[in-house]
Design a protein around this motif. Structure first.
Motif, mmCIF file in Angstrom:
data_model
loop_
_atom_site.group_PDB
_atom_site.id
_atom_site.type_symbol
_atom_site.label_atom_id
_atom_site.label_comp_id
_atom_site.label_asym_id
_atom_site.label_seq_id
_atom_site.Cartn_x
_atom_site.Cartn_y
_atom_site.Cartn_z
ATOM 1 N N ILE A 185 14.366 4.648 -12.793
ATOM 2 C CA ILE A 185 14.351 4.619 -11.472
ATOM 3 C C ILE A 185 14.007 6.112 -10.535
ATOM 4 N N GLN A 186 14.951 7.089 -11.240
ATOM 5 C CA GLN A 186 14.929 8.336 -10.719
ATOM 6 C C GLN A 186 13.408 9.074 -10.608
ATOM 7 N N LYS A 187 12.467 8.513 -11.375
ATOM 8 C CA LYS A 187 10.968 8.973 -11.436
ATOM 9 C C LYS A 187 10.403 8.771 -9.902
ATOM 10 N N ILE A 188 10.842 7.664 -9.402
ATOM 11 C CA ILE A 188 10.371 7.231 -8.013
ATOM 12 C C ILE A 188 10.874 8.137 -7.222
ATOM 13 N N PRO A 189 9.873 8.683 -6.253
ATOM 14 C CA PRO A 189 10.355 9.724 -5.077
ATOM 15 C C PRO A 189 11.137 8.821 -4.254
ATOM 16 N N PRO B 167 0.813 -1.299 -0.038
ATOM 17 C CA PRO B 167 -0.066 0.231 0.064
ATOM 18 C C PRO B 167 0.731 1.255 0.009
ATOM 19 N N TYR B 168 2.069 1.189 0.679
ATOM 20 C CA TYR B 168 2.896 2.452 0.824
ATOM 21 C C TYR B 168 3.083 2.891 -0.725
ATOM 22 N N TYR B 169 3.886 2.101 -1.618
ATOM 23 C CA TYR B 169 4.316 2.514 -2.834
ATOM 24 C C TYR B 169 3.100 2.581 -3.742
ATOM 25 N N ARG B 170 2.009 1.869 -3.698
ATOM 26 C CA ARG B 170 0.865 2.160 -4.370
ATOM 27 C C ARG B 170 0.501 3.807 -4.220
ATOM 28 N N LYS B 171 0.620 4.125 -3.140
ATOM 29 C CA LYS B 171 -0.018 5.740 -2.746
ATOM 30 C C LYS B 171 1.146 6.590 -3.269
ATOM 31 N N LEU B 172 2.307 6.004 -3.017
ATOM 32 C CA LEU B 172 3.304 7.019 -3.464
ATOM 33 C C LEU B 172 3.309 7.110 -4.780
ATOM 34 N N PHE B 173 3.139 5.861 -5.681
ATOM 35 C CA PHE B 173 3.513 6.091 -7.157
ATOM 36 C C PHE B 173 2.076 6.849 -7.725
ATOM 37 N N ASP B 174 0.922 6.520 -7.111
ATOM 38 C CA ASP B 174 -0.593 7.241 -7.555
ATOM 39 C C ASP B 174 -0.230 8.890 -7.205
ATOM 40 N N SER B 175 0.641 9.142 -6.139
ATOM 41 C CA SER B 175 0.371 10.486 -5.930
ATOM 42 C C SER B 175 1.015 11.358 -7.080
ATOM 43 N N ILE B 176 2.105 10.607 -7.640
ATOM 44 C CA ILE B 176 2.636 11.606 -8.743
ATOM 45 C C ILE B 176 2.136 10.858 -10.205
#
Ligand code: ZN
Length: 451
Positions: free
Chosen positions: A76-80, A54-63
């Protein structure tokens, strides 16, 4: 492959033998092969994490990032970046939803480093296989065979009494790997003569341990004209191996030193080879990025370490800032390996604190003590600081995670009890905010002791 590694697999429930064989094959891969392998592993991990964590889904969805957007390694640099604090706060949402953390295959682990209070997370078998596999491949680099005797100068069990099961397991593993464990923090003028005798009797081919402990043993051997003719190599970890210490230890024992970089979150991140110009990143296992203030890749100067463990599917670390700083080299190593080289890891440098009997320790010691305490109590705090005015006396400070929330008194008493074993005088202060030094920098260890 020796029988001892097969037996270790049985005791640990791992597949170290199989993984080490794979790692032997990839040891001299070309840059293209390594990139291709890493990209495949990264894409798989990112897709899995988007689906199950869930943490990464939310992080990815946020951007608005989708797993398919990772098409090449640079993507990979696109990932916060996630900081230790972000992971600590979101840790309940970092456990994959299809993983049973109570399974024997999942191991509870604790974050490492010399910064911040550790917190618990989980490791699956795959990440442990790769960590151990890479560690034993490094033994090959140093010319150490499985059947060789080893001496380990370590802290485990030094502060907190281990359970009988932990003791049994350590005993079996020590016998199988021909390892003699010596309490790294019990070294002083009373114990060193006996430690020297034990080492001479054990005839180790390898000494592995905390730098400060290896240094103390080297000093004793030099002062008493003792030798260890069986020795082939010395490896150190956790603390920064400064050139003057390296020279002193190498001259004393007449063998080469090999540095290692690992951490609680991901072991076996980088190892020094026999060309001795840097540490090779274990790229089959982790993806390390070194970034500057603007999060751009930097080379030849210190930058922040951003870690991705390509193997842990129980509690994935993707672009995790572990608090260390390191220098990424652009050099090609003389040994013929194409994996990336770290010139040095500077985050591990710390002021020395003297506990009882003039024994020197660094912040890493206190972190390993928290890890040994395995106490959920530390989750009430964000950072610690040790202040020393006089040798053998400690002021130990903890910063509350939530000013308005009370912490259980039992944990404070247990910590104090353990600290009192280490020092002649201890003060434990629990504060809303820890003090910064005059330059505005936060330091984990502050010492006013003049050498
Ligand atoms: Zn090399």
């Amino acid at each position: 492959m020796s029988l001892s590694l097969y037996l270790q697999d049985l005791v640990r429930g791992t597949r170290i033998v199989k993984t080490k064989k794979e790692l032997e094959k990839s040891d001299f891969w070309s840059r293209e092969q390594l990139d291709e392998y890493q990209l495949k592993k990264l894409q798989k991990l990112v897709s899995f994490s988007y689906q199950h964590v869930p943490y990464y889904r939310k992080l990815f969805d946020s951007i608005g990032l989708k797993p398919d957007d990772i098409r090449e390694l640079a993507d990979i640099q696109k990932i916060p970046i996630s900081t230790k604090e972000m992971i600590r706060q979101g840790k309940d949402n970092l456990i994959a939803d299809n993983v049973n953390i109570n399974s024997y295959k999942i191991k509870r682990a604790v974050t490492g480093g010399t910064t911040g209070i550790p917190f618990a997370f989980y490791k699956d078998t795959q990440t442990r296989d790769f960590s151990w596999g890479a560690y034993y491949r490094w033994h090959d680099w140093m010319g150490i065979k499985n059947r060789d005797s080893k001496a380990v100068l370590w802290s485990s069990g030094a502060v907190i009494e281990h359970t009988w099961w932990q003791k049994c397991k350590s005993y079996v593993l020590d016998r199988m790997s021909k390892s003699l464990h010596i309490n790294a923090y019990g070294l002083n003028k009373e114990s060193l003569p006996d430690v020297a005798k034990q080492l001479i009797k054990h005839k180790p081919a390898l000494i592995h341990g905390y730098l400060s402990a290896v240094l103390q043993v080297a000093k004793y051997f030099k002062e008493h004209n003792l030798t260890l003719p069986s020795l082939k190599a010395i490896s150190s970890t956790t603390e920064t191996l400064l050139p003057m210490y390296r020279q002193y230890i190498e001259e004393t024992f007449n063998v080469k030193m090999f540095d290692q970089y690992g951490g609680g979150e991901c072991n076996s991140m980088a190892f020094e080879c026999d060309a001795h110009i840097g540490l090779h990143v274990t790229e089959e296992h982790c993806l390390l990025e070194i970034v500057d203030e603007s999060d751009s890749y930097c080379y030849g100067k210190p930058g922040r370490v951003i870690l991705t463990d390509l193997d842990n599917y129980a509690f994935p670390f993707i672009r995790y800032e572990n608090g260390d700083s390191a220098i990424m080299s652009q050099k090609q190593c003389d040994c013929g390996r194409h994996s990336k080289l770290l010139e040095s890891i500077s985050g591990r440098t710390a002021d020395v604190i003297y506990i009882k009997d003039d024994v020197p320790v660094t912040a890493a010691f206190f972190v390993s003590m928290f890890i040994e305490l395995h106490s959920d109590w530390f989750e009430h705090f964000t950072r610690f600081q040790v202040y020393q005015k006089k040798k053998g006396e400690l002021v130990f400070r903890l910063e509350k995670a939530n000013k308005d929330k009370e912490y259980p008194e039992s944990g404070r008493i247990e910590l104090l009890k353990n600290l009192q074993k280490l020092a002649n005088k201890v003060e434990l202060e629990i504060l809303d905010n820890l003090p910064y030094d005059k330059s505005g920098k936060f330091r984990y260890v502050i010492s006013d002791v003049k050498e």
